[in-house]
Design a protein around this motif. Sequence first.
Motif, PDB file in Angstrom:
ATOM      1  N   PHE A 183       0.812  -1.105  -0.031  1.00  0.00           N
ATOM      2  CA  PHE A 183       0.219  -0.039   0.141  1.00  0.00           C
ATOM      3  C   PHE A 183       0.866   1.246   0.008  1.00  0.00           C
ATOM      4  O   PHE A 183       0.490   2.300  -0.652  1.00  0.00           O
ATOM      5  N   GLY A 184       1.927   1.031   0.612  1.00  0.00           N
ATOM      6  CA  GLY A 184       3.118   2.148   0.742  1.00  0.00           C
ATOM      7  C   GLY A 184       3.435   2.928  -0.720  1.00  0.00           C
ATOM      8  O   GLY A 184       4.081   3.932  -0.562  1.00  0.00           O
ATOM      9  N   THR A 185       3.231   1.961  -1.617  1.00  0.00           N
ATOM     10  CA  THR A 185       3.957   2.226  -2.897  1.00  0.00           C
ATOM     11  C   THR A 185       2.901   2.464  -4.112  1.00  0.00           C
ATOM     12  O   THR A 185       3.209   2.643  -5.126  1.00  0.00           O
ATOM     13  N   LYS A 186       1.645   2.534  -3.596  1.00  0.00           N
ATOM     14  CA  LYS A 186       0.593   2.973  -4.620  1.00  0.00           C
ATOM     15  C   LYS A 186       0.733   4.125  -5.340  1.00  0.00           C
ATOM     16  O   LYS A 186       0.578   4.206  -6.432  1.00  0.00           O
ATOM     17  N   LYS A 187       1.208   5.238  -4.527  1.00  0.00           N
ATOM     18  CA  LYS A 187       1.238   6.520  -5.175  1.00  0.00           C
ATOM     19  C   LYS A 187       2.813   6.825  -5.584  1.00  0.00           C
ATOM     20  O   LYS A 187       3.171   7.916  -6.130  1.00  0.00           O
ATOM     21  N   MET A 188       3.471   5.700  -5.824  1.00  0.00           N
ATOM     22  CA  MET A 188       4.920   5.740  -6.078  1.00  0.00           C
ATOM     23  C   MET A 188       4.880   6.438  -7.598  1.00  0.00           C
ATOM     24  O   MET A 188       4.242   5.833  -8.707  1.00  0.00           O
ATOM     25  N   SER A 189       5.960   7.180  -7.977  1.00  0.00           N
ATOM     26  CA  SER A 189       6.199   7.599  -9.257  1.00  0.00           C
ATOM     27  C   SER A 189       6.684   6.633 -10.062  1.00  0.00           C
ATOM     28  O   SER A 189       7.819   5.911  -9.687  1.00  0.00           O
TER      29      SER A 189
END
Lengths: 471, 438, 233
Positions: A463-469
């Motif tokens: 979940f912590g990388t969902k908004k990862m570029s």
Amino acid sequence: MMMWQIIKNEWHFLARNRVLLGISFGFVGILFLTVYLGNLQTQEQAQRYQTAQTHLRQQWENIEEMNPHSAAHYGTYVFKPTCLLSGLDEGVNSITGNVLRVEGHVQNEIVHSEASQMQAISKFGKLKSALLLQYIIPLLLIFLAFQSIYGEKQGGRLKLLLLQGTHLTQILVAKTLSVCLYGIGLLGLTISVYVLLNLNSINTDILGRTALLFLSYSFYYFILSGLTVFFSARWENTNLALTSMLGIWIVWTIFLPNVLMSSVERWHPLPSREAFKTAMKEDRSKGLDGHNPADKRSKALEEKVLKEYGADSLAQLPINFDGIVMQEDEEYGNKVWDEHFGNLRKALAEQKQTYQLGGLINPFISLQNTSMGFAGNDNLHHQEFLVQVENYRRVFIKTLNDKHAYGGSRTGDWSWKAGNDFFRSVADFEYSPPVLSSVFSHYVFDIILLLFWGLLTAILLIFGTKKMSIL
Amino acid sequence: MKNVTLFLYEWKHFIRNPFKVMAILLFIMASVYGLHNGADLYHEQKAEVKKIEQRIKGDRQKIIKEHYQKGNLVPENRPWIDYSTPFWALWYASVYHFKNPSPAMVYSIGQAEQYGFYKRITFRASPYDADLAQEIANPERLQTGTLDFSFTLLFLAPLVLLVLLYNLKSAEIEQGFMPLIEVQNPSKITWLLSRMGFYAVLLFLVIAGLLFYGAMLTRILAGTGNAFRDMLLYSFIYLVFWSVLFFFILLKGKSILGNTLQMTGIYLLFTFIIPATVHQLLSIRQPANLMTDLIDVRDQQEELYSQPDSVFQAQLNELFPAIVSSPVYKDSSKRKLAMNRSASALINELKKASIQPIEKDKQVKNAFVRGTFWFNPISFFQNRFNAIAHTHYDDYQSYRDEIQALVDSQVRKMVLDTWHDVKVDQEKFSKYQKMSVE
Amino acid sequence: MIDIQGASKSFKGTKAIQNLTLQVTEGEILGLLGANGAGKSTTINMLLGFLAPDSGKVQINQMDCSTKAKEVRNFVGYIPENVNLYPYLSGTENLDYFCKLAGLNYPKTELQSFLSTCGLQTEAHHRKVSGYSKGMRQKVGIAIAYAKKAKVYLLDEPASGLDPLASNELSAMLKKLASEGATILMASHDIFRVREVCHRIGILKKGALVKELQSKEVSARELETLYLDFMKN
């Protein structure tokens, strides 16, 4: 399937990168060396232990004749045996004493630790497998993982990977697993070699302990690999990922264990030796004095025994009243030791429980706990050894006092001596290390915390990388 | 001039890098915590010594009041005790020997937690008695080690230096403007040295400040010792050691990653691997001594008692020739008791003889450790810091030697006074309390 | 086919794409010309599903690229300016790896035939990619898309940094793919290469499509003048 492909590819990278291959071989070599040296040291120590124990037993069995109470003062000594898994993780062994005097009237403390026999050498202990597995291999995993995602992003490969239908989470988890499996591989090799070297001494308890040790380290490696991959994915800069993880390594492994342990001892203070001894002496003085027939409590006991045997004076007794007084004195002393040493053990247990809570902010603490715990070399096992010696002491002294009382001598006859057969019949101390099932409950919390951290890492990865570029 | 400018300009690089600033701040916090740990132990040990001294004073006063002043020299409930005899008077004189903590303990707790620091001296005592055991502590904490200032200096300072230096030169190479710098400055070495110099000086100033702060906690500067100066000197040398190692890595390195890997590798090698290997090898060469030599005194003692009186007496006479001319020697009614009481002297000799191989074993171990210092610098510095703080093994060895000397003195006094039939009064009892090495 | 209708995209208040509308049909190659920051890469990233438009729609084969990114990616091939492959694997191994990620398991001979089709010399198939030129890596990149049987090819500055021969080979390959029915969108600075390869050309300026024309309609010189005029004004 896809994840397996990524893991395979990562391992390809490892196999074809000469530097990494060199480092890996170097590590395997050092790990084998640590296992070998650790094993050798355990054997040397065990040998020395056996020689000393045999020597002491011979001395005891060579007593031709001696007054039983003199024998209680003559006493014996118990040496702390080495645990088979000491070769992997020595735990507190070099800090705790090795020699414990067993005698009448007093519960002694274990003395002559290895650490007190020389100047300081290594702050982090000997070159045991645990040193590499706890401190060095995690660093290696960090170095392997910190570029894993950023490197893919930088080259634009991440887009290609995603275009092939791979999910970002799959990539992150696969990268984590590939790094973590590298650590687990080294761990597995270490443990396998250890088991092979000690094949004759391995039993199900040791195997169970080894398996749990393996599990704890595997969790920890997953946590570290996962966090590094997470930082590699989240941070905009590969150096930042590396330095963040190095920072975490320093705080987790060097800084926090020290600070927490020191703090825990402040929160649950232990008495000073002087206060401890004085309090015990005071409580002990409230009982009867075995060596002082004029003591009031001795008189009361005398009356009781005379009544029991229907005698008017001690001289009429068919037994030796001195032995009874001595045992009564012991029984009272035992109550005092139980209370004071019990309080000490309680405080130590509280310290341990609080320290275990530290695993909430630092999984390394949980790893350290389980590692030395399952290796059978933590304070819990040490305390168990002390308790067993004390139990032995009580039986040992009671045997001697009973011989003194009922062995055929009369009250006041201090010249009466028991023969060699009697001394030979007194059993020697035999240590039964606690079985895994009896100690497992003490480490369940650490394992839960490692699981919790593993779960947290997995959540971060997913979940912590969902908004990862991706760009 | 150019180098000075470079040196000063580095401040801007430093202050604009939050990671480096954070590293320094964390180091300061950890060090302050460590200094307080050291100071706390110093104060605790001092308070403990004071407490014991007060207790002893009370015990002695009680004996003087209840026995010497009232003339009750043989207590009714313990008729075997006679305070007028040197034997019992010395036994109850409650002589203690302390290893008073040094204020420099604030810098390094060292091995202070592995040994006792107070010991009751009697004619039956030995430096290996169980009552000289370390303070009660959680073994797991001892194994983890206390975070004292020497720990932060030895293990965290190199890491801080690593964080401060890791990207010097390699960042410029990676960002592609190293040629620009080389064009401006003909000497790459001077450029790198000036930049590194800034961080080394910065860290040294921080350490010096922390040492000063520590000195305030236990008033080191008010004392006569040179602990502050010595710590400053060895901290400087230690910092130079790491700076030189890191300098060569940075000089040859071309990437941040490569430099970080090499610097971390060298850190692990010197702080973990080498000391741990030395420790492990030593343990294999000479496993922990189980003190069986000392235990054997028990049997030798039994043999001693079973000897004929004449042999026993001859041994005593050899040890103390003055006995032969003593009044008790000539008085057969008192001789046997005096002989029994003097047994402690012969047992003391047996103990001393049994301690010798143990001490030798320890000497060999310590010589082995010292012999590794040339390739094991961390252990060298660790022991230097401990020595400055008087918490080194040697300090405790000296303490044990002093204990033995005091025991010898007690034995001599007890034996000679017994054979000379000295009657102990309050004045003599007070004299016994002021035991010193003769 | 590619279908973008009135798409806009902003980054922290800066408009990267403004009301962009364009279509590319099967067998057609559309070249997007524009300066740095004109929005070419943003357009491609929206088509790849890595960026969602703030408004408007971005579709491939009538599927929304942001909501159905996974499905869309099944038939999209992407060739970035720099095809960064795993340097420690050979060309064949890289292709095999990427194919397996897409769930495709080709025998070695077929993998090699893909590489050959995309112009990579046979002797290079087994060499490690670390020794490849940029053009060779580009060919492996195209082979990855080709092996996936991509119907849509998105190319971001594919010819940048290629030598004339490699650039020529790339043009031929793209034409071949288009003739086989592939839909191709190529973003570039290279006016001459775009005119030579593409059927249609769009000029992007500050995120907006300011001009669209058929390649056949203009000469290279005219296109350059036109492009420069747009950039200046």
